[in-house]
Enzyme design. Structure first.
Site, PDB file in Angstrom:
ATOM      1  CD  GLU A 189      -1.418  -8.402   2.921  1.00 33.09           C
ATOM      2  OE1 GLU A 189      -0.837  -7.589   2.175  1.00 33.09           O
ATOM      3  OE2 GLU A 189      -2.326  -8.071   3.710  1.00 33.09           O
ATOM      4  CG  ASN A 213       1.161  -6.469  -1.561  1.00 33.70           C
ATOM      5  OD1 ASN A 213       0.484  -5.543  -1.949  1.00 33.70           O
ATOM      6  ND2 ASN A 213       0.906  -7.126  -0.436  1.00 33.70           N
ATOM      7  CD  GLU A 227      -3.117  -8.431  -1.047  1.00 32.39           C
ATOM      8  OE1 GLU A 227      -2.422  -7.463  -0.669  1.00 32.39           O
ATOM      9  OE2 GLU A 227      -3.824  -9.114  -0.284  1.00 32.39           O
ATOM     10  CG  ASP A 277      -3.115  -3.843  -1.209  1.00 30.11           C
ATOM     11  OD1 ASP A 277      -4.051  -3.687  -0.404  1.00 30.11           O
ATOM     12  OD2 ASP A 277      -1.924  -3.966  -0.874  1.00 30.11           O
ATOM     13  CD  GLU A 333      -5.023  -3.460   3.283  1.00 37.52           C
ATOM     14  OE1 GLU A 333      -4.010  -4.147   3.047  1.00 37.52           O
ATOM     15  OE2 GLU A 333      -5.155  -2.282   2.901  1.00 37.52           O
TER      16      GLU A 333
END
Length: 802
Positions: free
Chosen positions: A567, A625, A657, A687, A744
Site C-alpha cells: 500500500e 487511496n 482504495e 477501505d 489492517e
C-alpha cells in the site's frame, strides 16, 4: 442596564505610572495658573457683564453635556470649551481657568466621575488654556482691548486654537496610554476625527463669541441658537446613523451595529480582564436557521419574511438584558453575550436559544419546524477583534452543522482555513508544482534479490513504454554532498544527547530517520495515522517546503506468507512542523485544487515505481487511496489509463482504495468512475470497511475485488470478544460475496493467528513490516522469508463471548 464607566478605575499594575502622571499634570497646572488666579481676586469687580454672562452659560451648559447616541459617556461634548476659550481671548488666563474649573466640577458631579478624574480634567484644561494664552501673548495685545482686528491677531487666535487642542488631546492620549498600555492607540486614533469636529468647532466659535461681546453682552446668549442647531443636527445625524444600523424587516440591529457593539464590549472586557474580574469573557454566538430555504422555496418569500419576524421575536425573548441580538441577513442571526465567567455560560445562552426555536412556528395554521445551528466564539480565547471572533463563530457554526449538532464551540482543529493550514497548503503546492527532485538512493540497491530469488541489477533497465530512470539520483560532488548531509541531519528528539543516542540505536525507525541519507519517516506506521496516498518516491527540499516521499507497506497472504502487494503511503517531513500528519494534510488538500495536483503526482509515482519493480523481476500489486474529489470528476480514470500505457504496467498491478464515506457522498457519480476503472482492469478495494454506512446493495452493485477491515476492529481482536466477532462476520460476508479480505493493523502474533483461523486472506501491519521507502522495501524483500501460521487450535481459539 448601562455598565459603570470603566474610566473611574485603573487596571492593576498601571496605578503608579498613571497617578504619577496625573499628579505631574496637576502640579504643572497649579504652577502655570497660580499667578493669574491670585490676581483674579482684585479684578472681579472690574469684569464686565459679558464675562459673567459667558461664565454662567459655561457652567449651565456643562451641567447637561451632549452625549452623541451610540457613543460612550466619555465621548460627551462640553460646550463650556467655547465660553472659556472666549474668556481667555477677552480677559486672560485667570478668569478662563476659574470658570473652566467650576464647569468641570459641575459636569463631573452630574456624570458621576471620580474625584481624581474631575481633578485631572480641570488640570488638563488649565494646561491647554495656559499654552493658548502664551501663543496669544505673541500678538500685539489683547483682542478685547478695542480697535480693529488685524491679520496678526487672527493668526494668533488660529495658532492658540491649534495649541489648545494639541496640548489637551496630547495629555488625554498620554493618560490613556499609561492606563491601558498596548491598547491605547486604536482608541486614540479612532477618536481623533470626532474630537477635531466637535471640540474644534467650539474653539473656532469662541472668536465669534468674543467679537459679539465687543458690541454688546446681550448678543452673547444668541450663541445658544447656533449651538442648539449644531446639537440638533448632530442628534438627527446620529438618529439617521441608528436607522442605518437597524434591519428593516425585523427591527433588530444589523451587522454594522453588531460590529460597533463588539468593538465597544471588547474594550470594556479588556479592562475587566486587566482588573482580573471573573466576568471578563464575551461570547459571539452565530445562529443559522435550518430548513429556512425549504420554506422560501415551498411557500414564497412573503411567508419566509413572516417566519423571520417570528423567529427574531423568540430569540429576543431568550437573550439577556445585557445581550445584543442582531440579524446579519438572510436566516443568520448573531448575539453578543457579555459579562460571562466562561464558555459554560455561553453554552447556557445557546441552549436557551435552541429551546426557543424548538416549538414549531404556526403561520396561517401551518406549523413550520425551524431549528438552528449555533457556533460560539469566546473573547479573548478565540479572538480579540470583531473579524476574528466572527470568522471563528462561523467555523464553529458549520462544525455544528457537519456534526448534526445544534451547538459547537470554536476549536482550532475544525478550522480548515486557519492561517497555519493555509500556509501548509501553500507549502504543499510548492512541493508538488516543483516536480520530482530525484529518487532515493535506495531505489536500486546492489546485490538485492526479489521475492522470486532473481538478482536485482544495480541499474534497472528502462521499462517498455516509459522512462523509468528519471528517478535515479544525479551525481553529486563532495561539496554538494556535505551540504546535503548537513541539511538533512535529524535533530535530537531528547534534550540529553546520550539518552537520545541510546533510544535511537534501539529503535530501527528512529535510527533510519537519524541517518543523513535516510528517507523521512514517522515513528508510527501507516495504520497509526490512517493510510493516505500522497506524492513522490522522494522529493528534495523545495523553497523551504520540505521533502515528500512515498512509503510502501507490504501486504502478505496469511496462509502462504507470500508478499502479494503493497500500500502506497505518504510521508512529508516539513522543515518547521516535522512529520506532517497525513490525515490533516488530506483534509486541507481536499478543500482546494491542490488535491488534483496531489492525485496526479501519486498516480505518476506509483505507476513509475511499479514499472521499475517489474523490470527488476518483482511482481507486486500496489494499492493507493483516492479522494472524493477524484471520484467525482472522473478525470482519474483517463489519467490512470494513460500512465499505465506509458510505463507499460499491467492494469491488474494497480488497485484503488475508496472509503465508505466517499462512496456515500454521491453514489451515482462514484459508481460511474469506478465502473470505468474496472473496465480498464484496475482493481477496486473498499477501505475502512465497517466504519461507514455501506449497505448490502452497494457491496452487491459495485465492481469490488477486495474489502479492507478497519484497524479499529483488528487491534482489539485478541482481547475483545466483540471485536473478534465483528471481524469474523465481515470476513464471512466478504467471502460470501466473492471478495478478498485484507486486515489492517496486524501488530502481534495472536491477532495474526486469529485472522488465519477466521479465514482472512491478506494482512498488513507492524507484525510484518512498517512502511518504508521503495529502496528499503527491495532490501526487505531480499531478507524476507515467508511466515506461515502453525496449526495450533489452542492459539487460534477466539476469546469467549461475553
Amino acid at each position: 442596564m448601562e455598565a459603570a464607566d470603566p474610566r473611574n478605575s485603573v487596571p492593576p499594575g498601571r496605578v503608579t505610572p498613571f497617578f504619577g502622571f496625573v499628579a505631574a499634570v496637576a502640579a504643572l497646572a497649579v504652577l502655570l495658573s497660580a499667578g493669574p488666579l491670585a490676581a483674579l481676586a482684585g479684578r472681579l469687580a472690574e469684569l464686565p457683564a459679558a464675562f459673567w454672562t459667558m461664565a454662567a452659560l459655561a457652567v449651565v451648559c456643562d451641567a447637561r453635556p451632549f452625549v452623541p447616541p451610540g457613543r460612550r459617556r466619555s465621548s460627551a461634548v462640553f460646550p463650556s470649551t467655547c465660553f472659556t476659550f472666549a474668556i481667555l481671548l477677552g480677559w486672560g488666563l485667570g478668569p478662563a481657568v476659574a470658570v473652566q474649573t467650576v464647569a468641570v466640577v459641575v459636569s463631573g458631579w452630574r456624570m458621576g466621575y471620580a474625584a481624581w478624574r474631575s481633578g485631572f480634567n480641570a488640570a488638563q484644561y488649565a494646561c491647554a488654556l495656559a499654552a493658548a494664552s502664551a501663543v496669544t501673548a505673541l500678538g500685539p495685545g489683547s483682542i478685547f482691548a478695542g480697535g480693529r482686528l488685524r491679520a496678526v491677531d487672527v493668526l494668533a487666535v488660529g495658532a492658540a486654537t491649534a495649541v489648545w487642542f494639541a496640548v489637551n488631546y496630547g495629555l488625554v492620549s498620554t493618560a490613556i496610554r499609561l492606563r491601558f498600555a498596548d491598547r491605547w492607540w486604536p482608541g486614540v486614533r479612532s477618536g481623533l476625527g470626532y474630537e477635531l469636529i466637535s471640540t474644534g468647532s467650539l474653539l473656532l466659535l469662541a472668536s465669534v463669541l468674543v467679537t459679539a461681546a465687543r458690541a454688546s453682552a446681550a448678543l452673547i446668549p444668541l450663541v445658544l441658537v447656533p449651538l442648539f442647531a449644531v446639537y440638533r443636527m448632530a442628534r438627527l445625524a446620529a438618529e439617521q446613523e441608528q436607522l442605518g444600523a437597524l434591519d428593516p424587516l425585523t427591527g433588530l440591529p444589523n451587522r454594522k451595529a453588531l460590529l460597533a457593539e463588539v468593538a465597544e464590549q471588547v474594550h470594556l472586557h479588556a479592562e475587566r480582564s486587566a482588573r482580573n474580574e471573573p466576568d471578563a469573557h464575551l461570547a459571539l454566538l452565530l445562529i443559522d436557521l435550518d430548513r429556512f430555504k425549504n420554506v422560501n422555496d415551498a411557500l414564497g418569500h412573503a411567508v419566509g419574511d413572516r417566519l423571520l419576524i417570528e423567529v427574531s421575536a423568540r430569540l429576543a425573548g431568550a437573550v439577556g438584558e445585557r445581550d445584543l441580538l442582531a440579524r446579519l441577513g438572510g436566516d443568520e442571526f448573531a448575539i453578543v453575550s457579555t459579562g460571562l465567567a466562561g464558555v459554560d455560560a455561553a453554552r447556557e445562552t445557546a441552549e436557551r436559544l435552541v429551546a426557543a426555536l424548538a416549538e414549531p412556528v404556526s403561520l396561517d395554521g401551518l406549523p413550520l419546524d425551524v431549528g438552528g445551528s449555533i457556533g460560539i466564539a469566546m473573547y479573548p480565547e478565540h479572538g480579540e477583534d470583531f473579524a476574528t471572533l466572527m470568522r471563528h463563530a462561523d467555523v464553529a457554526m458549520y462544525d455544528a452543522k457537519h456534526r448534526n449538532d445544534t451547538i459547537a464551540v470554536y476549536a482550532a482543529e475544525s478550522d480548515h482555513n486557519s492561517a497555519e493550514r493555509l500556509g501548509l497548503l501553500a507549502d504543499l503546492r510548492r512541493v508538488l508544482e516543483a516536480g520530482p527532485a530525484g529518487s532515493a538512493e535506495h531505489d536500486a540497491p546492489v546485490g538485492a534479490r526479489g521475492g522470486d530469488g532473481a538478482a536485482l541489477p544495480a541499474a534497472l533497465p528502462a521499462a517498455a513504454g516509459g522512462p523509468v530512470d528519471a528517478g535515479r539520483p544525479a551525481p553529486a560532488g563532495p561539496g554538494r554532498w556535505r551540504a546535503r548531509r548537513h541539511r538533512q541531519r535529524a535533530q535530537p528528539d531528547h534534550p540529553d544527547d546520550l539518552i537520545n543516542r541510546i533510544v535511537t540505536a534501539a529503535d530501527p525507525i528512529r535510527r533510519r530517520a537519524a541517518e543523513p541519507d535516510a528517507e523521512p519517516g514517522g515513528s508510527g506506521g501507516a495504520d497509526a495515522v490512517g493510510p493516505v496516498p500522497q506524492a513522490g518516491p522522494a522529493r528534495g527540499d523545495t523553497d523551504g517546503a520540505g521533502r515528500i516521499t512515498m512509503y510502501y507497506q507490504p501486504q502478505v497472504a496469511i496462509a502462504t506468507g507470500e508478499v502479494v502487494g503493497v500500500e502506497a503511503l505518504l510521508r512529508w517531513r516539513h522543515p518547521r512542523r516535522g512529520m506532517v500528519d497525513p490525515e490533516e494534510l488530506i483534509r486541507v488538500a481536499e478543500q482546494s485544487a491542490v488535491m488534483r495536483l496531489l492525485t496526479r503526482r501519486v498516480v505518476d509515482d506509483v505507476v513509475e515505481q511499479l514499472a521499475k519493480w517489474s523490470a527488476a523481476g518483482i511482481t507486486l500489486r500496489a494499492a493507493l487511496n483516492v479522494s472524493v474529489r477524484d471520484l467525482h470528476t472522473g478525470e482519474i480514470a483517463d489519467q490512470i489509463a494513460d500512465r499505465l500505457a506509458r510505463y507499460g504496467v499491467r492494469p491488474d498491478r494497480l488497485q484503488l482504495e475508496i472509503t465508505e464515506g466517499a462512496l456515500m457522498a454521491d453514489p451515482r457519480r462514484v459508481l460511474a468512475t469506478i465502473s470505468r476503472l474496472h473496465a480498464i482492469g484496475v482493481a477496486i478495494a473498499l477501505d475502512d470497511f465497517g466504519t461507514g454506512y455501506s449497505s448490502m446493495q452497494h457491496l452487491r452493485r459495485l465492481p469490488l475485488s477486495e474489502v479492507k477491515v478497519d484497524r479499529s476492529f483488528v487491534l482489539g481482536m485478541a482481547d475483545d470478544a466483540d471485536d473478534a466477532a465483528i471481524v469474523r462476520s465481515m470476513i464471512e460476508l466478504a467471502g460470501a460475496l466473492g471478495l478478498r479480505v485484507v486486515a489492517e493493523g496486524v501488530e502481534d502474533e495472536r491477532t495474526w493467528r486469529l485472522l488465519h483461523a477466521a479465514g482472512c486472506d491478506v494482512a498488513q501491519g507492524w507484525f510484518y513490516a512498517r512502511p518504508m521507502p521503495a529502496g528499503e522495501l527491495t532490501d526487505w524483500l531480499a531478507r524476507y522469508r515467508p511466515l506461515r501460521p502453525a496449526a495450533r487450535e489452542a492459539e487460534s481459539r477466539p476469546p469467549q463471548a461475553r
